[in-house]
Structures are given as structure tokens and as C-alpha cells.
Design a protein around this motif. Structure first.
Motif, PDB file in Angstrom:
ATOM      1  N   ARG A 204       0.823  -1.211   0.000  1.00 24.04           N
ATOM      2  CA  ARG A 204       0.000   0.000   0.000  1.00 24.04           C
ATOM      3  C   ARG A 204       0.857   1.261   0.000  1.00 24.04           C
ATOM      4  O   ARG A 204       1.945   1.292   0.578  1.00 24.04           O
ATOM      5  N   ARG A 205       0.263   2.289  -0.602  1.00 23.68           N
ATOM      6  CA  ARG A 205       0.855   3.628  -0.581  1.00 23.68           C
ATOM      7  C   ARG A 205      -0.235   4.625  -0.971  1.00 23.68           C
ATOM      8  O   ARG A 205      -1.335   4.211  -1.390  1.00 23.68           O
TER       9      ARG A 205
ATOM     10  N   VAL B 161      -2.127   6.804  -3.307  1.00 23.05           N
ATOM     11  CA  VAL B 161      -2.290   6.854  -4.763  1.00 23.05           C
ATOM     12  C   VAL B 161      -3.549   7.638  -5.094  1.00 23.05           C
ATOM     13  O   VAL B 161      -4.455   7.787  -4.267  1.00 23.05           O
ATOM     14  N   ASP B 162      -3.608   8.111  -6.360  1.00 25.51           N
ATOM     15  CA  ASP B 162      -4.752   8.878  -6.850  1.00 25.51           C
ATOM     16  C   ASP B 162      -5.632   7.964  -7.700  1.00 25.51           C
ATOM     17  O   ASP B 162      -5.188   7.404  -8.717  1.00 25.51           O
TER      18      ASP B 162
ATOM     19  N   SER C 288      -5.906   9.013 -11.383  1.00 25.43           N
ATOM     20  CA  SER C 288      -4.757   8.685 -12.225  1.00 25.43           C
ATOM     21  C   SER C 288      -4.771   7.222 -12.628  1.00 25.43           C
ATOM     22  O   SER C 288      -4.521   6.871 -13.791  1.00 25.43           O
ATOM     23  N   ILE C 289      -5.076   6.338 -11.673  1.00 29.06           N
ATOM     24  CA  ILE C 289      -5.116   4.905 -11.991  1.00 29.06           C
ATOM     25  C   ILE C 289      -6.241   4.615 -12.971  1.00 29.06           C
ATOM     26  O   ILE C 289      -6.081   3.828 -13.919  1.00 29.06           O
TER      27      ILE C 289
ATOM     28  N   GLN D 132      -5.194   5.593 -16.498  1.00 26.12           N
ATOM     29  CA  GLN D 132      -4.321   4.607 -17.127  1.00 26.12           C
ATOM     30  C   GLN D 132      -5.114   3.410 -17.637  1.00 26.12           C
ATOM     31  O   GLN D 132      -4.859   2.885 -18.739  1.00 26.12           O
TER      32      GLN D 132
ATOM     33  N   ASP E 223      -2.893  -0.547  -2.883  1.00 28.50           N
ATOM     34  CA  ASP E 223      -1.887  -1.185  -3.730  1.00 28.50           C
ATOM     35  C   ASP E 223      -2.200  -0.806  -5.177  1.00 28.50           C
ATOM     36  O   ASP E 223      -3.260  -1.162  -5.719  1.00 28.50           O
ATOM     37  N   THR E 224      -1.271  -0.093  -5.812  1.00 22.25           N
ATOM     38  CA  THR E 224      -1.539   0.440  -7.150  1.00 22.25           C
ATOM     39  C   THR E 224      -1.853  -0.663  -8.155  1.00 22.25           C
ATOM     40  O   THR E 224      -2.833  -0.582  -8.914  1.00 22.25           O
ATOM     41  N   GLU E 225      -1.047  -1.711  -8.192  1.00 17.28           N
ATOM     42  CA  GLU E 225      -1.245  -2.774  -9.172  1.00 17.28           C
ATOM     43  C   GLU E 225      -2.566  -3.494  -8.963  1.00 17.28           C
ATOM     44  O   GLU E 225      -3.287  -3.795  -9.921  1.00 17.28           O
TER      45      GLU E 225
ATOM     46  N   ARG F  48      -5.433  -1.244  -9.977  1.00 16.85           N
ATOM     47  CA  ARG F  48      -5.520  -1.215 -11.447  1.00 16.85           C
ATOM     48  C   ARG F  48      -6.174  -2.493 -11.956  1.00 16.85           C
ATOM     49  O   ARG F  48      -6.984  -2.464 -12.907  1.00 16.85           O
TER      50      ARG F  48
END
Length: 483
Positions: A328-329, A331-332, A335-336, A339, A366-368, A371
């Protein structure tokens, strides 16, 4: 003696606690009254005897001097009132003079040994009156005579007797008052024990929610009832947790069994196709044209890709079933989502995929994996709607929650279909088959990933009105305030 004692023990053992408490209390009160009465009467008798002996000695000293000077009776002498019995006895025991108080009983019965007792008061019974007694003092006179000075003990004994009767009545009254007041008090004090018994019976019958009653810390029994209620609450919670654990275990086992069965079924189809295509190619041998071999290899590659996607999806679900941690971090979401929309446009150039987003929506995720959620939802919308049907992706922020919505204008679903759409390998109809490239796990993966981030995913849909999938995640500020 022993059988009687055993019988008494049996009676006490069969009696109720209230009866035993009252019996023990009554016995203690009776013993206390008896001991108090005995001590009181003993002290009073001792005091009265001591006082009468003092008076007897004082009077005997005066009376003996009078009798030494004259043989005239003491009362007739005029120097002392006749409050005592006074006798002058010769050496052979003949009574020379005698003076008794008015209405006095017969004089004391004295033996020869008692006549020789000097200056020591003693008690002697009255002549012909067993119920009466005298306190006697023998004083030696000149010429071998003896002066017998006696004090009637009738009044003293009457006083002591009245005290004994008063003590006995007081003890009886105390026992009666104890019975009148003690029984209600004992019943009220021991009432929680009755509730404890009733509660224990109900719990033994299977009612684990039963409790003794309102807490009361004023008495030992009340504190016991309160402690038992606390213990029963913990026992009930433990049983409920155990039952819930067993239910979850059974449910998990059933889901795992169904999952394995579905996975086996899903893998069997492409495996069967690959095997059939391979056997067909081998049977053709050298007779097969290059074009036919290329077609067979293309079909095998297609089925192998399907198996690969299915295995990858199964691995993703297995990871989150074991609570694998997320990277985790901050993130927006916008933005995700941008993409994911851009990638969908490249893969599907003929499809209208629109992004609606405003200000940044910051979440702790978690960005991935996030997404992957958006990709699965967009892929699901593209796969199950007509080629010209637009897909809209919107990002909003609502009261501490970030929301991603993927909406389409496809055929939609019924309420029953929407209730099962996030289940693994679920397909709403024959149009949503594996032949169209889906594994039946995309929405399940999206739901698992949303739950792993502390959020959820829902769907709004009606037949003929398309479907809108909403993913809600807590904003980063909300997560930080909770931690």
C-alpha cells in the motif's frame, strides 16, 4: 445414640439451606440466651449471698455481744430490730432463747457438726419445709453456748428465680422475633440462590442466553450471582464463537469443494480441446497441409492461453484467500482510472470508453491491485455488451470514501443474477460463456481485492438498462485517523 445422631444428620442434609440457616441461628440464639441467663443469675446469686453474709456477720457481732450480757432476746433488748432469726443454744443443743421474724418459716435444720462451725456462713434447709432455706452463722458464746444467727433466703431465691424466668422469657421472645424477622430476611437474602438454580436448570436445557438477574454487589450471594452472570456471558460468547467458527469452517470447506469442482470443470474444457486438437493433428500426420497444421496450432495456442488466464486468476484468488499483504501507498484513484481507460482504448479501438474525473481522490492502496480491479470491471463491461455500447468510468469522493463507477448500456441483469454476480465461475446466461474468453473469475477477483483494501463493490442493474459497478474505498485521511 449413634443411630439418633445419624438420623439427625439425615434430616439436616435433606432440609433446605434456609431451614438450616434458621435452625443454626435459633440454636445459637438459644445457647446465647442460656449462657447469658446462667451467667447473670450466677453473678446475681453470688452478689446477693455476699451481701447477705456481710449483713449476717455484722448483725451476729452485735447480737452475740447482747446475748453475752443478758439472756434477754435481742428484739426485747431494744437495741436492734429483729430482722434475723436468733437462737441461743446450750452446750447440749437445748434452745435457750429464740426470736424469729414475723411470718417466718420454721428455723433451720442443723446437725451437731454444723453447730460446732464457727464464723463461717452456710446454707441450711428449713425444718419441715424443703422449699425454704436459711443462711446461717454460728457464733460461740461463754459457757459453751452457741448463738445461731440465720437469714431467710426466701426473698433472695425468689429474686433469682424471677431473673431466671425473665431470662427464659427473653430467650423465647428473641427466638420468636428471630423467626418472625429472620425468615423474611433469609428468604430475601437467599433469593439469588433460587434464581441461580433456575438459571442453571435453564442453561442445562440449552438456553445459554439465560441470566440470573440484575447485578447486586451488596451481599456475598449478590456478588456471586453477578460473577456467575459474567462467567455465563463469557461461556455463551465462547460457544457462539465456536459455533460461528464451525459454521465458517463448514462454509469454507463447502466453498473450497465447489471452487475445486468449478476450477476442474473450467480447466477440463480447454484441456480436452487441446488434447483433441493434438490427437487430430497426429492422426493427420504427413497428410495434413501446412494451412491445416497452422490452424490446429492456432487453436491449441488459443486454448492454452485460456488455461493460462484461468490459472493466473486462480492464483490471484488463492493469494487473497490466504490474506496476503498488500503493497500500500498513497495513490490517486483518478490517475489509476485514467491509465486503465487509456489501455482499454488501445486494446479496443472501436469501443467508446470515457473517463469522468475531477479533483484527485487519494486513497491508501496497492496500485497494481487497484488497477487490476478497474481493468476487470472495464473488461467485463466490454465483453458482455454490444460492440458499439459505450462504457463510462467515473471517479468521485463521497464523505470519506473514494468511489470508482464503471457503467455500461448493455442488457443488464435481473435481481437474482446481480445477487450472484460476484461468485466464482458464475455466469448470468449462455451469452457469458468461456467461449468468449472469460474465466468467470474477473468480478470475484475485483470483489476480493476491494475487500482486501477495506472497501466493497456493488452493482446497480436492471434488465435492459445496463449495469453500473461501484467500488468504494476509504480515503487516505480516514485510514490515517483510524490508525
Amino acid at each position: 445414640m449413634r443411630p439418633r445422631r445419624d438420623r439427625l444428620r439425615g434430616v439436616l442434609a435433606d432440609a433446605s439451606l434456609r431451614a438450616r440457616v434458621m435452625a443454626a441461628t435459633a440454636i445459637l440464639v438459644a445457647l446465647t440466651s442460656l449462657m447469658t441467663g446462667f451467667l447473670g443469675t450466677t453473678l446475681l446469686r453470688s452478689y446477693l449471698y455476699s451481701r447477705s453474709d456481710t449483713q449476717l456477720r455484722d448483725f451476729a457481732a452485735v447480737a452475740s455481744r447482747i446475748l453475752e450480757r443478758s439472756h434477754v432476746p435481742v428484739a426485747q433488748n431494744g437495741q436492734l430490730p429483729a430482722q434475723f432469726l436468733v437462737e441461743s443454744v446450750s452446750a447440749d443443743g437445748t434452745v435457750l432463747t429464740r426470736e424469729a421474724p414475723p411470718h417466718a418459716a420454721a428455723g433451720p435444720r442443723l446437725s451437731a457438726a454444723q453447730l460446732r462451725d464457727d464464723n463461717s456462713p452456710f446454707t441450711a434447709s428449713a425444718v419441715g419445709s424443703p422449699g425454704h432455706s436459711w443462711r446461717v452463722l454460728v457464733v460461740p458464746l461463754s459457757g459453751g453456748r452457741r448463738a445461731i444467727i440465720a437469714f431467710s433466703l426466701d426473698d433472695l431465691n425468689s429474686t433469682v428465680t424471677r431473673l431466671e424466668i425473665a431470662d427464659a422469657l427473653a430467650g423465647a421472645v428473641a427466638i420468636a422475633v428471630l423467626a418472625g424477622l429472620g425468615l423474611p430476611l433469609a428468604r430475601a437474602s437467599l433469593a439469588p440462590l433460587g434464581r441461580i438454580e433456575a438459571t442453571a436448570t435453564a442453561i442445562a436445557g440449552g438456553d445459554l442466553s439465560r441470566r440470573i438477574g440484575p447485578p447486586s454487589r451488596d451481599t456475598e450471594v449478590g456478588r456471586l450471582a453477578d460473577a456467575l452472570d459474567t462467567m455465563l456471558g463469557r461461556i455463551e460468547a465462547a460457544y457462539q464463537a465456536r459455533a460461528e467458527g464451525e459454521a465458517r469452517a463448514l462454509g469454507s470447506e463447502e466453498r473450497m469443494r465447489q471452487f475445486v469442482a468449478d476450477a476442474s470443470h473450467e480447466l477440463r474444457t480447454p484441456l480436452t480441446s487441446v488434447r483433441g486438437l493434438a490427437e487430430f493433428g497426429l492422426q493427420q500426420g504427413d497428410a495434413a497441409s501446412p494451412e491445416e497444421l497452422l490452424r490446429l496450432m492456432t487453436l491449441i495456442e488459443h486454448e492454452a492461453s485460456r488455461m493460462g488466464r484461468l490459472v493466473e486468476d486462480l492464483l490471484v484468488l488463492a493469494k487473497f484467500d490466504t490474506d496476503r499483504p498488500l503493497d500500500r501507498r498513497h495513490v490517486d484513484l483518478a490517475s489509476i482510472a485514467a491509465q486503465a481507460v487509456q489501455a482499454a482504448r488501445i486494446v479496443n479501438p472501436g469501443r467508446s470508453v470515457t473517463l469522468l474525473a475531477g479533483d484527485p481522490v487519494i486513497v491508501y492502496a496497492d496500485t497494481e491491485r487497484l488497477r487490476q480491479v478497474i481493468d476487470n470491471l472495464i473488461g467485463n463491461a466490454i465483453q458482455h455488451t454490444p460492440p458499439q455500447s459505450p462504457v463510462t468510468v467515473s471517479v468521485t469522493s463521497i464523505t470519506g470514501t473514494g468511489q470508482i463507477t464503471v457503467a455500461d448500456n448493455g442488457p443488464g441483469m435481473t435481481a437474482d443474477q446481480a445477487a450472484h454476480v460476484f461468485e466464482r465461475f458464475y455466469r448470468t446466461d449462455s451469452a457469458r460463456t468461456s467461449a468468449r474468453g472469460g474465466t468467470g473469475l474477473g468480478l470475484s477477483i475485483a470483489a476480493s481485492l476491494a475487500a482486501a483494501h477495506g472497501g466493497d463493490i456493488t452493482v446497480d442493474t436492471k434488465p435492459g438498462q445496463g449495469a453500473a459497478f461501484h467500488v468504494r474505498l476509504p480515503l487516505a485521511a480516514s485510514v490515517e485517523s483510524e490508525t
